[in-house]
Motif scaffolding. Structure first.
Motif, PDB file in Angstrom:
ATOM      1  N   GLN A  70      29.517  57.501  36.971  1.00 12.48           N
ATOM      2  CA  GLN A  70      30.897  57.884  36.603  1.00 12.48           C
ATOM      3  C   GLN A  70      31.675  56.436  36.228  1.00 12.48           C
ATOM      4  N   ASP A  71      31.375  55.481  37.021  1.00 13.24           N
ATOM      5  CA  ASP A  71      31.943  54.280  36.709  1.00 13.24           C
ATOM      6  C   ASP A  71      31.231  53.201  37.142  1.00 13.24           C
ATOM      7  N   SER A  72      31.434  51.713  36.807  1.00  9.23           N
ATOM      8  CA  SER A  72      30.593  50.794  37.199  1.00  9.23           C
ATOM      9  C   SER A  72      31.913  49.580  37.602  1.00  9.23           C
ATOM     10  N   PHE A  73      31.228  48.564  38.548  1.00 15.37           N
ATOM     11  CA  PHE A  73      31.940  47.478  39.036  1.00 15.37           C
ATOM     12  C   PHE A  73      31.057  46.322  39.077  1.00 15.37           C
ATOM     13  N   GLU A  74      31.834  45.140  38.737  1.00 15.28           N
ATOM     14  CA  GLU A  74      31.151  43.888  39.051  1.00 15.28           C
ATOM     15  C   GLU A  74      32.184  42.645  39.143  1.00 15.28           C
ATOM     16  N   ILE A  75      31.854  42.038  39.994  1.00 14.81           N
ATOM     17  CA  ILE A  75      32.830  40.867  40.258  1.00 14.81           C
ATOM     18  C   ILE A  75      32.221  39.619  40.707  1.00 14.81           C
ATOM     19  N   LEU A  76      32.677  38.443  40.538  1.00 22.34           N
ATOM     20  CA  LEU A  76      32.173  37.135  40.985  1.00 22.34           C
ATOM     21  C   LEU A  76      33.074  36.752  41.926  1.00 22.34           C
ATOM     22  N   THR A  96      25.636  30.835  37.236  1.00 22.85           N
ATOM     23  CA  THR A  96      25.711  29.740  37.094  1.00 22.85           C
ATOM     24  C   THR A  96      27.004  29.000  37.684  1.00 22.85           C
ATOM     25  N   ASN A  97      27.003  27.923  38.087  1.00 21.60           N
ATOM     26  CA  ASN A  97      28.340  27.396  38.382  1.00 21.60           C
ATOM     27  C   ASN A  97      29.356  27.270  37.418  1.00 21.60           C
ATOM     28  N   VAL A  98      29.145  27.375  35.991  1.00 22.30           N
ATOM     29  CA  VAL A  98      30.023  27.325  35.096  1.00 22.30           C
ATOM     30  C   VAL A  98      30.377  28.902  34.937  1.00 22.30           C
ATOM     31  N   ASP A  99      29.494  29.997  35.242  1.00 22.51           N
ATOM     32  CA  ASP A  99      30.208  31.282  35.381  1.00 22.51           C
ATOM     33  C   ASP A  99      31.265  31.410  36.402  1.00 22.51           C
ATOM     34  N   LEU A 100      31.082  30.713  37.676  1.00 20.17           N
ATOM     35  CA  LEU A 100      32.035  30.898  38.808  1.00 20.17           C
ATOM     36  C   LEU A 100      33.242  30.069  38.382  1.00 20.17           C
ATOM     37  N   ASP A 101      33.224  28.990  37.645  1.00 18.28           N
ATOM     38  CA  ASP A 101      34.504  28.277  37.160  1.00 18.28           C
ATOM     39  C   ASP A 101      35.142  29.119  36.346  1.00 18.28           C
ATOM     40  N   ARG A 102      34.756  30.006  35.463  1.00 21.87           N
ATOM     41  CA  ARG A 102      35.218  30.778  34.370  1.00 21.87           C
ATOM     42  C   ARG A 102      35.699  32.095  34.900  1.00 21.87           C
TER      43      ARG A 102
END
Length: 210
Positions: A70-76, A96-102
Motif C-alpha cells: 500500500q505504501d513505502s518508506f525510507e529515510i537516511l 555513502t557519506n555523500v548520501d548522508l551529507d545530502r
C-alpha cells in the motif's frame, strides 16, 4: 541488516508472533546500522562500535492475502557517535557519506517520520530484533518512544522454522532465493530488505507454511 539479540523489555518489547491480523494494514520494516568488518561476529563489542541506525526502510501491506503493498518508506539518518561510515558498511549497503551529507536527518526526526508512516497499522514486523535498535537509539537521542505497546513482533524464528533452516540463515535479502522467487532489488538496504521479507511472507502464506 538483522540478527541482533533482543535487548529490551516492558512497553517497548516485541510480542510473540501469533499470526497476521485478518484485516487492516501491517508494516514490514528493516534497519541498516553502522557496521565494521567483523562487527556482527563480535556483536558490536569492539571499541567504539555503537549500533547506530543509519537507515529505516519499510513497506505497508494489506494484512489479508495477497498482502498487496500500500505504501513505502525510507529515510537516511545521520549517526552521531560514528558520523563517518566505514568502507565495509558502504560496500555492503551502497550508502555513502555523500548520501548522508545530502539526505540524512537526525534520529529524532526520522523516528517521528517512521511513526507517522506506521500510523494505525495493526502490527509492525521485522526479521530480527530491529525494533530494539530503535529503542536503544531513542535512548541515546533522548527521544520518547512513540509507538504503542505490543506493536512490534520479531519474525526471525517463525520464518526460519517455516523454511526449515537455522535462524542465522534466515537473512532478509536471501529469503526470496530460498523460496525460488525472483531476486528483490536493493539487498542490504532498508526498503529492499523489507520488500524481500514481504515477498517471502506472501509465498510462505500461499504455501500454507504461515
Amino acid at each position: 541488516m538483522s540478527g541482533r539479540a533482543d535487548r529490551v523489555t516492558g512497553s517497548t518489547a516485541a510480542t510473540p508472533f501469533d499470526g497476521f491480523p485478518e484485516s487492516g494494514s501491517i508494516v514490514i520494516f528493516d534497519l541498516e546500522i553502522t557496521a565494521w568488518e567483523g562487527s556482527l561476529a563480535r556483536n558490536w563489542s569492539g571499541p567504539g562500535e555503537y549500533m547506530e541506525v543509519v537507515q529505516i526502510g519499510a513497506v505497508k501491506l494489506d494484512a489479508a492475502m495477497p498482502m498487496a503493498e500500500q505504501d513505502s518508506f525510507e529515510i537516511l539518518i545521520r549517526p552521531e557517535k560514528n558520523p563517518v561510515l566505514s568502507d565495509y558498511f558502504t560496500a555492503l549497503t551502497g550508502i555513502t557519506n555523500v548520501d548522508l551529507d545530502r539526505e540524512a536527518v537526525g534520529f529524532a526526526e526520522a523516528l517521528q517520520a517512521f511513526a507517522a508512516f506506521v500510523g494505525d497499522a495493526r502490527a509492525a514486523y521485522s526479521n530480527g530484533g530491529d525494533w530494539s535498535d530503535l529503542v536503544q537509539n531513542a535512548g541515546w537521542a533522548g527521544v520518547d518512544w512513540p509507538f504503542p505497546p505490543g506493536l512490534f513482533s520479531n519474525l526471525r524464528e517463525t520464518i526460519a522454522e517455516a523454511l526449515g533452516v537455522p535462524n542465522r540463515r534466515a537473512v532478509s535479502s536471501s529469503l526470496p532465493a530460498q523460496l525460488g522467487l525472483e531476486e528483490v532489488p536493493g539487498a542490504h538496504t532498508g526498503l529492499g530488505d523489507s520488500r524481500a521479507i514481504a515477498a517471502a511472507l506472501r509465498q510462505l502464506r500461499a504455501d500454507g507454511r504461515l
